[in-house]
Design an enzyme around this catalytic site. Structure first.
Site, PDB file in Angstrom:
ATOM      1  N   ASP A 165       0.861  -1.196   0.000  1.00  0.00           N
ATOM      2  CA  ASP A 165       0.000   0.000   0.000  1.00  0.00           C
ATOM      3  C   ASP A 165       0.896   1.243   0.000  1.00  0.00           C
ATOM      4  OD1 ASP A 165      -2.460   1.557   0.277  1.00  0.00           O
ATOM      5  OD2 ASP A 165      -1.835   1.932   2.337  1.00  0.00           O
ATOM      6  N   SER A 166       0.273   2.392  -0.247  1.00  0.00           N
ATOM      7  CA  SER A 166       1.020   3.656  -0.183  1.00  0.00           C
ATOM      8  C   SER A 166       1.548   3.915   1.227  1.00  0.00           C
ATOM      9  CB  SER A 166       0.126   4.818  -0.620  1.00  0.00           C
ATOM     10  OG  SER A 166      -0.962   4.960   0.278  1.00  0.00           O
TER      11      SER A 166
ATOM     12  N   TYR B 120      -0.970   8.925  -2.261  1.00  0.00           N
ATOM     13  CA  TYR B 120      -0.968   8.738  -3.714  1.00  0.00           C
ATOM     14  C   TYR B 120      -2.164   9.441  -4.372  1.00  0.00           C
ATOM     15  CZ  TYR B 120       2.305   4.680  -3.560  1.00  0.00           C
ATOM     16  OH  TYR B 120       3.379   3.845  -3.415  1.00  0.00           O
ATOM     17  N   GLY B 121      -3.233   9.630  -3.567  1.00  0.00           N
ATOM     18  CA  GLY B 121      -4.550   9.994  -4.109  1.00  0.00           C
ATOM     19  C   GLY B 121      -4.601  11.143  -5.106  1.00  0.00           C
TER      20      GLY B 121
ATOM     21  N   CYS C 271      -4.310  -1.460  -2.059  1.00  0.00           N
ATOM     22  CA  CYS C 271      -4.470  -0.019  -2.251  1.00  0.00           C
ATOM     23  C   CYS C 271      -5.379   0.167  -3.459  1.00  0.00           C
ATOM     24  CB  CYS C 271      -3.091   0.586  -2.502  1.00  0.00           C
ATOM     25  SG  CYS C 271      -3.102   2.338  -2.889  1.00  0.00           S
ATOM     26  N   ASN C 272      -6.540   0.771  -3.243  1.00  0.00           N
ATOM     27  CA  ASN C 272      -7.452   0.984  -4.370  1.00  0.00           C
ATOM     28  C   ASN C 272      -6.837   1.898  -5.418  1.00  0.00           C
ATOM     29  OD1 ASN C 272      -9.228   0.559  -1.807  1.00  0.00           O
ATOM     30  ND2 ASN C 272     -10.547   0.051  -3.525  1.00  0.00           N
ATOM     31  N   THR C 273      -6.101   2.908  -4.929  1.00  0.00           N
ATOM     32  CA  THR C 273      -5.549   3.903  -5.837  1.00  0.00           C
ATOM     33  C   THR C 273      -4.480   3.286  -6.742  1.00  0.00           C
ATOM     34  OG1 THR C 273      -5.932   5.521  -4.088  1.00  0.00           O
ATOM     35  CG2 THR C 273      -4.507   6.204  -5.896  1.00  0.00           C
TER      36      THR C 273
ATOM     37  N   GLU D 115      -2.305   8.333   8.470  1.00  0.00           N
ATOM     38  CA  GLU D 115      -0.829   8.278   8.431  1.00  0.00           C
ATOM     39  C   GLU D 115      -0.227   8.885   9.703  1.00  0.00           C
ATOM     40  OE1 GLU D 115       1.453   7.018   5.967  1.00  0.00           O
ATOM     41  OE2 GLU D 115      -0.392   5.983   5.440  1.00  0.00           O
TER      42      GLU D 115
ATOM     43  N   CYS E 162     -11.130   2.992  -0.127  1.00  0.00           N
ATOM     44  CA  CYS E 162      -9.704   3.278   0.078  1.00  0.00           C
ATOM     45  C   CYS E 162      -9.325   2.507   1.337  1.00  0.00           C
ATOM     46  CB  CYS E 162      -9.485   4.774   0.283  1.00  0.00           C
ATOM     47  SG  CYS E 162      -7.846   5.197   0.942  1.00  0.00           S
ATOM     48  N   THR E 163      -8.197   1.821   1.290  1.00  0.00           N
ATOM     49  CA  THR E 163      -7.872   0.925   2.407  1.00  0.00           C
ATOM     50  C   THR E 163      -7.474   1.676   3.677  1.00  0.00           C
ATOM     51  OG1 THR E 163      -5.652   0.667   1.488  1.00  0.00           O
ATOM     52  CG2 THR E 163      -7.281  -1.045   0.963  1.00  0.00           C
ATOM     53  N   HIS E 164      -7.221   2.964   3.578  1.00  0.00           N
ATOM     54  CA  HIS E 164      -6.986   3.742   4.801  1.00  0.00           C
ATOM     55  C   HIS E 164      -8.283   3.968   5.578  1.00  0.00           C
ATOM     56  CE1 HIS E 164      -3.046   4.816   3.109  1.00  0.00           C
ATOM     57  NE2 HIS E 164      -2.732   5.398   4.247  1.00  0.00           N
TER      58      HIS E 164
HETATM   59  N1  DGL Z   1      -4.729   3.263   0.713  1.00  0.00           N
HETATM   60  C1  DGL Z   1      -4.976   3.878  -0.502  1.00  0.00           C
HETATM   61  C2  DGL Z   1      -6.154   3.416  -1.284  1.00  0.00           C
HETATM   62  O1  DGL Z   1      -6.618   2.364  -1.023  1.00  0.00           O
HETATM   63  C3  DGL Z   1      -4.169   5.012  -0.995  1.00  0.00           C
HETATM   64  C4  DGL Z   1      -4.381   6.286  -0.284  1.00  0.00           C
HETATM   65  C5  DGL Z   1      -3.431   7.371  -0.725  1.00  0.00           C
HETATM   66  O2  DGL Z   1      -2.225   7.129  -0.657  1.00  0.00           O
HETATM   67  O3  DGL Z   1      -3.909   8.428  -1.152  1.00  0.00           O
HETATM   68  O4  DGL Z   1      -6.652   4.078  -2.142  1.00  0.00           O
END
Ligand code: DGL
Length: 259
Positions: A10-11, A42-43, A73-75, A152, A184-186
């Site tokens: 993941d990011s 990453y978003g 990570c979805n992104t 984070e 988003c996994t966060h």
């Molecule tokens: N955990 C992330 C996701 O699932 C990325 C979030 C990010 O880095 O912006 O999208």
């Protein structure tokens, strides 16, 4: 049988929400988690940038001998999954998709909220999934502004976190959604705060963690990649950021007090 590790990427901290499901449902599997950390979030970044980060991360995990990769990570999935699968054709690579299908199946009001990063919501994957499963459903999509940064920084239990969640979730509730997808996994790390804003309304909150763990289990069986039953798993944590960040990843993985 294969006692090699599954690589989870993941990011940053978000993929730990998936790591926990894998850890709990596949207790014989070793896991190597790579939370980039250096380039997070990453978003708001371009597809090319995210794809480059994802290639570096998956390359690193494969250099550790991983038998399978989970892009938690979805992104990164939206930006790079085709590229990753095209480059490493011999390795199974599982990606994350927003749980729009189960949400649409469960929604009674036929209004579904989707929370995700700007990149995920702008991507083809989101539009294709929404078109496919949400033809008769109104999808109310919103970026979880500030959510990734809050997770984070480990600030989930602060008033700032509650305000950020309220700002995004209340307008969604006002539109009549009865299901909210955490795309988003966060965001599962903010589930409690989201539940707090939802209050006693009948709203279901859905994330993809369990579905991904089931998909990984199924692939392990189909490809004969499962670790043997008595295997003692090892859990390792890697990062492109500094040692302190890497150690925080490790302690968050095992600290279930947050949610
Ligand atoms: N955990 C992330 C996701 O699932 C990325 C979030 C990010 O880095 O912006 O999208």
């Amino acid at each position: 049988m294969n006692n090699g590790a599954i690589g989870v990427y993941d990011s940053g901290f978000g993929g730990l929400s998936v790591w926990r499901e894998l850890h709990d449902s596949l207790p014989a599997e070793s896991l190597i988690y790579l939370g980039d950390g250096k380039n997070c979030p990453y978003g708001g970044r371009s597809k090319e940038q995210i794809a480059a980060f994802a290639e570096a991360a998956v390359g690193r995990l494969l250099s550790e001998g991983c038998k399978m990769i989970v892009v938690a990570c979805n992104t990164a999935t939206a930006a790079a999954i085709d590229k990753l699968r095209g480059r490493w054709t011999d390795t199974p690579i599982v990606g994350l998709e927003p749980a729009i299908k189960p949400a649409c199946e469960r929604s009674k009001t036929r209004r579904v909220g989707v929370l995700a990063t700007a990149h995920s919501l702008a991507g083809d994957m989101f539009h294709r999934t929404a078109e496919r499963y949400a033809a008769d459903v109104e999808v109310v999509a919103a970026v979880g502004e500030g959510f990734v940064e809050i997770v984070e920084q480990g600030m989930e239990s602060t008033p700032e976190a509650e305000q950020a969640v309220r700002r995004v979730v209340e307008p969604m509730l006002a539109r009549g959604v009865d299901t909210i997808v955490l795309g988003c996994t966060h965001y599962p790390f903010l589930r409690r705060q989201i539940e707090c804003v939802v209050g006693d309304r009948r709203v279901e909150i859905i994330d993809s963690g369990k579905a991904v763990a089931r998909r990984v289990a199924d692939l392990l069986d189909r490809l004969s990649l499962r670790a043997d039953g008595g295997h003692m798993p090892q859990y390792r944590f890697l990062s492109f950021a500094d040692e302190e960040y890497r150690m925080r990843l490790e302690s968050k993985a095992f600290d279930r007090a947050g949610y």
